[in-house]
Design a protein around this motif. Sequence first.
Motif, short mmCIF file in Angstrom:
data_model
loop_
_atom_site.label_atom_id
_atom_site.label_comp_id
_atom_site.label_asym_id
_atom_site.label_seq_id
_atom_site.Cartn_x
_atom_site.Cartn_y
_atom_site.Cartn_z
N PHE A 136 -9.60 34.66 -50.16
CA PHE A 136 -9.61 35.92 -50.91
C PHE A 136 -8.21 36.57 -50.90
CE2 PHE A 136 -13.75 35.22 -48.88
CZ PHE A 136 -14.51 35.01 -50.02
N GLY A 137 -7.20 35.76 -50.68
CA GLY A 137 -5.84 36.26 -50.58
C GLY A 137 -5.42 36.43 -49.13
N ALA A 138 -4.21 36.89 -48.94
CA ALA A 138 -3.66 37.07 -47.59
C ALA A 138 -2.76 38.30 -47.57
CB ALA A 138 -2.90 35.82 -47.14
N ALA A 139 -2.50 38.79 -46.36
CA ALA A 139 -1.65 39.98 -46.21
C ALA A 139 -0.89 39.90 -44.89
CB ALA A 139 -2.49 41.26 -46.26
N GLY A 140 0.28 40.51 -44.88
CA GLY A 140 1.08 40.58 -43.66
C GLY A 140 1.66 41.96 -43.49
N LEU A 141 2.05 42.28 -42.25
CA LEU A 141 2.58 43.61 -41.93
C LEU A 141 4.08 43.53 -41.68
CD1 LEU A 141 1.66 46.59 -41.38
CD2 LEU A 141 1.86 46.00 -38.96
N LEU B 129 -7.37 37.47 -45.86
CA LEU B 129 -8.31 38.57 -46.03
C LEU B 129 -9.73 38.01 -45.97
CD1 LEU B 129 -5.71 39.74 -47.55
CD2 LEU B 129 -7.34 41.02 -48.94
N ASP B 130 -10.62 38.72 -45.30
CA ASP B 130 -12.04 38.42 -45.41
C ASP B 130 -12.59 39.09 -46.67
OD1 ASP B 130 -12.19 36.78 -43.19
OD2 ASP B 130 -12.65 38.44 -41.83
N SER B 131 -13.77 38.67 -47.09
CA SER B 131 -14.29 39.11 -48.38
C SER B 131 -14.48 40.62 -48.47
CB SER B 131 -15.62 38.42 -48.68
OG SER B 131 -16.57 38.69 -47.65
N HIS B 132 -14.71 41.29 -47.33
CA HIS B 132 -14.98 42.73 -47.34
C HIS B 132 -13.71 43.57 -47.13
CE1 HIS B 132 -14.83 41.58 -43.10
NE2 HIS B 132 -14.49 42.84 -42.85
N GLU B 133 -12.54 42.93 -46.94
CA GLU B 133 -11.34 43.67 -46.53
C GLU B 133 -10.42 43.99 -47.70
OE1 GLU B 133 -9.94 42.61 -42.12
OE2 GLU B 133 -9.89 40.89 -43.46
N GLU B 134 -9.75 45.13 -47.57
CA GLU B 134 -8.60 45.45 -48.41
C GLU B 134 -7.34 44.92 -47.70
OE1 GLU B 134 -8.53 46.79 -51.43
OE2 GLU B 134 -10.72 46.83 -51.42
N PRO B 135 -6.26 44.68 -48.45
CA PRO B 135 -5.05 44.13 -47.82
C PRO B 135 -4.53 44.94 -46.63
CG PRO B 135 -4.88 43.95 -50.20
CD PRO B 135 -6.13 44.74 -49.91
N GLU B 136 -4.55 46.27 -46.74
CA GLU B 136 -4.05 47.08 -45.64
C GLU B 136 -4.85 46.85 -44.37
OE1 GLU B 136 -3.67 51.82 -44.46
OE2 GLU B 136 -3.43 51.22 -46.56
N TYR C 113 -0.53 37.45 -52.14
CA TYR C 113 -0.09 37.85 -50.81
C TYR C 113 0.43 39.28 -50.92
CZ TYR C 113 1.94 37.74 -46.17
OH TYR C 113 2.22 38.00 -44.85
N THR C 114 -0.12 40.15 -50.08
CA THR C 114 0.28 41.56 -50.08
C THR C 114 1.05 41.85 -48.80
OG1 THR C 114 -1.70 42.16 -51.32
CG2 THR C 114 -0.52 43.95 -50.22
N THR C 115 2.26 42.36 -48.95
CA THR C 115 3.02 42.82 -47.79
C THR C 115 2.76 44.30 -47.62
OG1 THR C 115 4.75 41.16 -48.16
CG2 THR C 115 5.31 43.05 -46.79
N VAL C 116 2.22 44.66 -46.46
CA VAL C 116 1.96 46.05 -46.12
C VAL C 116 3.16 46.55 -45.32
CG1 VAL C 116 0.41 47.61 -44.87
CG2 VAL C 116 -0.53 45.64 -46.11
#
Length: 199
Positions: free
Chosen positions: A46-51, A86-93, A132-135
Motif C-alpha cells: 500500500f506504499g511506503a513512508a520514511g521519516l 504502510l499497512d492498509s489502515h495507515e496514513e503515511p505520517e 513513497y512519502t517522506t515525512v
Amino acid sequence: SLRAPAAKWRASSTLARPWRAYPGNVRGDGDGWMVSEAGTHHWGRFGAAGLLVRAPRADGEPAVLLQHRALWSHQGGTWGLPGGALDSHEEPEDAALREAHEEAGLAREHLRVRALVTTSEVFGPDGTYWRYTTVVADAPALLQTVPNRESSELRWVAEAEVADLPLHPGFAASWGRLRTGAVVPPHACGLDLPHTLEI
C-alpha cells in the motif's frame, strides 16, 4: 504532490487483501512487494513512508538522522531514512512515525511534523499505484536512538555531509528536494531552529 490521483490510489487500496497471516517474519498486511509496469520491485503493498527528522547540532547547524541499512535488507549497506511499508489502515505520517519508533526508538511526542512529500511514484499493472512519502519533522535536540535488527548503525549526520555517504538510491534521488534551504522565509511557527517550512 502529497496525494495521488484518486482513482489510482483507490485502486491500490482495494486490491484483494490476504487476511490470512503471512508466513515467517512478516507482521503487517502492507508487507510485500509491488511490481511496476517496468518490472521493478517496490516494498509495501500500500506504499511506503520514511521519516526525515532534523535537529540542531551544538554549533547550531542542522543534522538529520540516517539509518545504515543492515546488509541482509533490501539495498543493504546503504544509508537512508527509518521507514517501511504502510499497512492498509495507515496514513503515511502514522506509518513513518511507527517505523521510526520501531527502527530507531524515536518517540512521537519528541517530533514535530512539518511536511509530507511524495518522493517517488510508480504505476503497476491493472491500475495499481505505489508511492513513497517522506515525512519531514523537527526535533529539539539530537535525540538518543535505539537501533533494531534492520540497522547496522543510526547516526546524526550534518546536512552538508549527507551526500558523501553511500545513499539508498531512492533517498539519493530525493535528497536535493528535502534538505534545508539556505534561508527560511519569515513566518510565525515559533520554532527558532533550522527546519523545513515548505517543500
